[in-house]
Design a protein around this motif. Structure first.
Motif, short mmCIF file in Angstrom:
data_model
loop_
_atom_site.label_atom_id
_atom_site.label_comp_id
_atom_site.label_asym_id
_atom_site.label_seq_id
_atom_site.Cartn_x
_atom_site.Cartn_y
_atom_site.Cartn_z
N GLY A 42 0.66 -1.13 -0.11
CA GLY A 42 -0.19 -0.04 -0.04
C GLY A 42 0.88 1.27 -0.09
N LEU A 43 0.46 2.42 0.77
CA LEU A 43 0.89 3.67 0.85
C LEU A 43 2.53 3.51 1.08
N GLU A 44 2.98 2.70 1.83
CA GLU A 44 4.46 2.66 2.51
C GLU A 44 5.26 2.45 1.22
N VAL A 45 4.71 1.80 0.15
CA VAL A 45 5.68 1.52 -1.09
C VAL A 45 5.54 3.03 -1.86
N TYR A 46 4.58 3.55 -2.01
CA TYR A 46 4.59 5.01 -2.53
C TYR A 46 5.50 5.90 -1.88
N VAL A 47 5.38 5.80 -0.61
CA VAL A 47 6.35 7.05 0.18
C VAL A 47 7.82 6.58 -0.08
N THR A 48 8.06 5.11 0.04
CA THR A 48 9.44 4.71 -0.19
C THR A 48 9.93 5.24 -1.53
N SER A 49 9.05 4.96 -2.67
CA SER A 49 9.23 5.41 -3.96
C SER A 49 9.49 6.86 -4.20
N PHE A 50 8.65 7.69 -3.38
CA PHE A 50 8.82 9.08 -3.55
C PHE A 50 10.24 9.38 -3.01
N LYS A 51 10.72 8.93 -1.82
CA LYS A 51 12.14 9.26 -1.19
C LYS A 51 13.19 9.20 -2.23
N ALA A 52 13.11 7.81 -2.92
CA ALA A 52 13.89 7.41 -3.68
C ALA A 52 14.00 8.17 -4.85
N SER A 53 12.74 8.31 -5.45
CA SER A 53 12.67 9.40 -6.76
C SER A 53 13.25 10.76 -6.33
N LEU A 54 13.12 11.16 -5.00
CA LEU A 54 13.56 12.70 -4.49
C LEU A 54 15.23 12.57 -4.59
N VAL A 55 15.71 11.64 -4.02
CA VAL A 55 17.21 11.30 -4.19
C VAL A 55 17.61 11.30 -5.50
N PHE A 56 17.06 10.58 -6.34
CA PHE A 56 17.39 10.66 -7.74
C PHE A 56 17.34 11.91 -8.39
N SER A 57 16.24 12.54 -8.34
CA SER A 57 15.73 13.90 -8.84
C SER A 57 16.99 14.86 -8.44
N TYR A 58 17.17 15.10 -7.15
CA TYR A 58 18.29 15.91 -6.52
C TYR A 58 19.64 15.70 -6.90
N ALA A 59 20.03 14.48 -6.80
CA ALA A 59 21.33 14.12 -7.34
C ALA A 59 21.71 14.36 -8.85
N ILE A 60 20.47 14.06 -9.66
CA ILE A 60 20.98 14.41 -11.02
C ILE A 60 20.55 16.00 -11.47
N GLY A 61 19.88 16.30 -10.41
CA GLY A 61 19.61 17.92 -10.87
C GLY A 61 20.87 18.83 -10.40
N VAL A 62 21.44 18.46 -9.39
CA VAL A 62 22.78 18.85 -8.85
C VAL A 62 23.77 18.70 -9.87
N ALA A 63 23.87 17.48 -10.08
CA ALA A 63 24.91 17.21 -11.29
C ALA A 63 24.86 17.95 -12.45
N LEU A 64 23.72 18.23 -12.95
CA LEU A 64 23.37 19.18 -14.30
C LEU A 64 23.77 20.73 -13.67
#
Length: 380
Positions: A42-64
């Motif tokens: 349920g919701l726990e999976v989406y929360v974890t996915s959001f946290k992981a997506s947030l890490v990816f988004s900021y890591a790539i954003g900072v690199a760019l």
């Protein structure tokens, strides 16, 4: 007119934009990967996915952001700053940065959020999906932005060159009017001083007005049609001093067109050509006709003569510097600006100019000069 270049890139502003924009980017990816990974938690999976997506988004954003701030400005920019080779180098730098950022993000997620994120085959597939999708999306977007900004720069460069060309053409026209016309007019004035001092004075005044107008008109790209016609009449008045009744002028100007903006110094080179080839070499002289009419949102100007006409080659390419310059200026302006020539030995030469009718406020009008026709206005 050429556009002004945009404001320089501000790294601090770029970092602040990244702070809120990357969080928004993470939401759709969290939903996608949460739906892909949902196994009844349920919701726990989406929360974890959001946290992981947030890490990816900021890591790539900072690199760019690092590439944009520190790498791109140091890319070799030789004479051809907008060359495809440089564009590919910059685009490659963004793609490499996106890949590096995504692998850094995968490591952070593996250590801090989802132990074993990259520890088995399924985890490696998920990590690969994150890496691939985020890298292609963010790298592709930034690569597209590079090409967009370079396309804008090219457009600005073209507009700048067009504006410079227009001013150069005007300066060249002014320079062309000065020498031979001045010498001929001064000779006419010298001949008139003894036999007709009043005519010599009038011709001198007209000559001053003509040169005053050419100096002012070359500082702006457009002028009122009324001012252009008045300038042409002054010019013809001086030429009438030389040729007398051999020069006949016919005007047909539709009422209400005086305030329409037209390219500056547009008519005089065409009228000068008509005088030079239809009047000057013929003992019987010739007739120069000037007409202007409105047709919908277009303005049609015609300069015609009853001379011997042009050769086929001259009709296609323009006869002399003045006519060639007018043609080039209209072609540079683009449709619906157009110049066409009809010429034969029986009916002479007719030059038709098509212009768009622009609002009077769209260009700076040159100063008007008094209207004095050499023979009074006639209509056809």
């Amino acid at each position: 007119m050429a556009q002004n270049p945009g404001p320089p890139y501000n790294p601090v502003k770029g970092l602040l934009t990244l702070a809120w924009r990357q969080a928004l980017w993470a939401i759709p990816f969290a939903l996608f990967f949460g739906l892909l990974s949902d196994s009844g938690h349920g919701l726990e999976v989406y929360v974890t996915s959001f946290k992981a997506s947030l890490v990816f988004s900021y890591a790539i954003g900072v690199a760019l952001w690092v590439v944009k701030t520190f790498v791109e400005p140091r890319m070799p920019a030789r004479q051809h700053d907008l060359s495809p080779t440089r564009s590919l180098r910059i685009g490659g730098a963004y793609i490499v940065a996106a890949l590096v950022g995504s692998y850094v993000a995968a490591f952070i997620v593996h250590v801090a959020l989802v132990p074993g994120f990259a520890g088995n085959a399924r985890a490696m597939v998920m990590s690969g999906l994150f890496t691939l999708i985020f890298s292609v999306l963010f790298g592709g977007i930034n690569f597209a932005m590079v090409f967009y900004h370079q396309a804008v720069d090219r457009a600005r460069a073209v507009e700048t060159m067009r504006a410079e060309l227009a001013h150069a053409e005007l300066r060249a026209l002014r320079a062309q009017i000065n020498p031979h016309f001045l010498f001929n007019t001064l000779n006419s004035i010298a001949a008139l001083i003894r036999i007709d001092p009043n005519a010599a004075e009038v011709t001198t005044t007209r000559l001053a007005e003509v040169f005053r107008y050419t100096l002012r008109a070359s500082d702006s790209t457009h002028a009122r049609l009324g001012d252009e016609l008045a300038f042409v009449r002054e010019y013809l008045g001086i030429e009438h001093t030389r040729f007398g009744d051999r020069l006949r002028v016919v005007e047909s100007i539709e009422a209400g067109l005086e305030n329409i903006q037209v390219p500056g110094l547009l008519l005089q080179p065409l009228v000068e050509n008509a005088v030079r080839y239809a009047v000057s070499p013929r003992t019987e002289g010739g007739t120069v006709s000037i007409s202007a009419r409105r047709e919908g949102e277009l303005l049609h100007l015609q300069i015609a003569d009853d001379g011997p006409g042009m050769s086929d080659h001259a009709s296609e390419s323009g006869n002399g510097f003045g006519l060639h310059s007018v043609r080039e200026r209209l072609e540079t302006a683009g449709p619906p600006h157009k110049l066409s020539i009809r010429s034969d030995a029986q009916s002479g030469t007719c030059i038709d100019i098509t212009l768009p009718i622009e609002p009077p406020a769209s260009a700076v009008a040159a100063r008007a000069i008094p209207v004095r026709s050499p023979q009074g206005r006639t209509s056809c």
